[in-house]
Design an enzyme around this catalytic site. Structure first.
Site, PDB file in Angstrom:
ATOM      1  N   LEU A  58       0.861  -1.180   0.000  1.00 38.90           N
ATOM      2  CA  LEU A  58       0.000   0.000   0.000  1.00 38.90           C
ATOM      3  C   LEU A  58       0.896   1.227   0.000  1.00 38.90           C
ATOM      4  CD1 LEU A  58      -3.043  -0.336   2.474  1.00 38.90           C
ATOM      5  CD2 LEU A  58      -3.123   0.056   0.015  1.00 38.90           C
ATOM      6  N   ASP A  59       0.665   2.137  -0.948  1.00 37.73           N
ATOM      7  CA  ASP A  59       1.455   3.368  -1.007  1.00 37.73           C
ATOM      8  C   ASP A  59       1.289   4.172   0.279  1.00 37.73           C
ATOM      9  OD1 ASP A  59       2.236   2.724  -3.549  1.00 37.73           O
ATOM     10  OD2 ASP A  59       0.726   3.970  -4.533  1.00 37.73           O
ATOM     11  N   PRO A  60       2.281   5.001   0.627  1.00 35.89           N
ATOM     12  CA  PRO A  60       2.129   5.866   1.798  1.00 35.89           C
ATOM     13  C   PRO A  60       0.892   6.760   1.736  1.00 35.89           C
ATOM     14  CG  PRO A  60       4.417   5.812   1.113  1.00 35.89           C
ATOM     15  CD  PRO A  60       3.652   5.073   0.062  1.00 35.89           C
TER      16      PRO A  60
END
Length: 318
Positions: free
Chosen positions: A42-44
């Site tokens: 999951l991207d930041p």
């Protein structure tokens, strides 16, 4: 220690950082060195369900990466950024704002098997280098279209603040506030997608299909494989585990990651053979994938049944 911690990942935290936090908390809880892995990056800038595997459950990370996922995301119309998210630099603008009818007319085009071009700011490797590393250097990045599947795509409800100059409002308690023909500044959608799907690309393409441009301003994963937000815990609750909170409040058993696979009860003889990695014959079971369990309901292995024969796909040392 074998099982799952399902983290409700907050904004700003990377998946690798989340794994590091779990390792630290496990040490604080006195569990010693525990093998840890995650089941889908999951991207930041994204939040939501991040399955983190412990011990023998890490053998299921590959399955979790391949599993379908569900996302809620908001598309803001009128600007497109190089990263297709709120942190990117604006690369295109449009004065066009679509109506709800235009968006809903476009959604069926993005349901089922489709081709999509991933964003340049992605982890896909090009000639051995991450695309986002090349993009950050200012190099031209040519991303090739890839096949993905969108199982469902629908409106998640409208926020009245997302509507520009509405003509009238008709409250809908199920789907949120609707309008009578006003132009949308943004819309929130829910998508159930296959592995490899980029929601940022999906948002870009939906906006373009409606005659404008757009980018993602909110992205939240609500389901990954069998795990939902109902299973997820906050960082605070994770940290509380390191300070003495009950293990049962934080860690799910290994088999929680197998609920979408039928279980197969094994005789003591079959369980012994499977533990040793041997093929077992004479089983009455339909062909397919199972997880085998012994008389104590402990997972023994992922096994494949074919013509009455069981073969180990992945064994568990429990």
């Amino acid at each position: 220690m074998n099982g799952w911690i399902i983290l409700d990942k907050p904004l700003g935290l990377g998946s690798t950082q989340a794994v590091g936090a779990v390792k630290r908390v496990c040490r604080e809880a006195g569990l010693g060195k525990v093998k840890v892995g995650h089941g889908g990056t999951l991207d930041p800038l994204a939040s939501g369900v991040l399955p983190i595997a412990l011990g023998e459950a890490t053998k299921l990370c590959g399955r979790m990466l391949d599993a379908s996922k569900v996302y809620a995301f908001t598309v803001k119309f009128g600007t497109e950024t190089d990263g297709l998210d709120a942190e990117g630099e604006v690369v295109a603008t449009s004065d066009v704002r679509p109506t709800l009818a235009e968006i809903e007319a476009a959604l069926p085009r993005f349901t089922g098997a489709i081709e999509q071009v991933p964003p340049a700011y992605s982890a896909i490797k090009i000639d051995g280098q991450r695309a986002y590393d090349l993009a950050r250097k200012g190099e031209a990045v040519e991303m090739k279209a890839r096949a993905v599947t969108i199982f469902s795509l629908r409106r998640a409800g409208l926020d009245p603040a997302s509507i520009a100059a509405p003509t009238e409002w008709t409250p809908d308690p199920v789907r949120g506030e609707e309008h009578g023909g006003g132009q949308l500044e943004s819309i929130t959608l829910t998508a159930h997608v296959s592995k490899g799907t980029y929601i940022r690309s999906l948002a870009r393409d939906i906006a373009q299909a409606a005659g404008t441009v757009g980018h993602v301003t909110m992205l939240r994963r609500t389901k990954a494989g069998p795990f939902t937000l109902d299973h997820a815990i906050s960082l605070d609750k994770l940290n509380a585990f390191g300070q003495g909170a009950a293990q049962s409040e934080v860690i799910l058993p290994l088999e929680a990651g197998l609920v979408d696979i039928p279980a197969l009860n094994l005789s003591p003889e079959a369980a012994g053979a499977i533990r040793q990695g041997r093929v077992w014959t004479g089983v009455s079971a339909d062909d397919g994938l199972y997880w085998g369990r012994d008389d104590d309901n402990r997972p023994i292995a992922l096994i494949e049944a074919l013509a009455g024969t069981l073969k180990v796909v992945r064994g568990f040392n429990l």
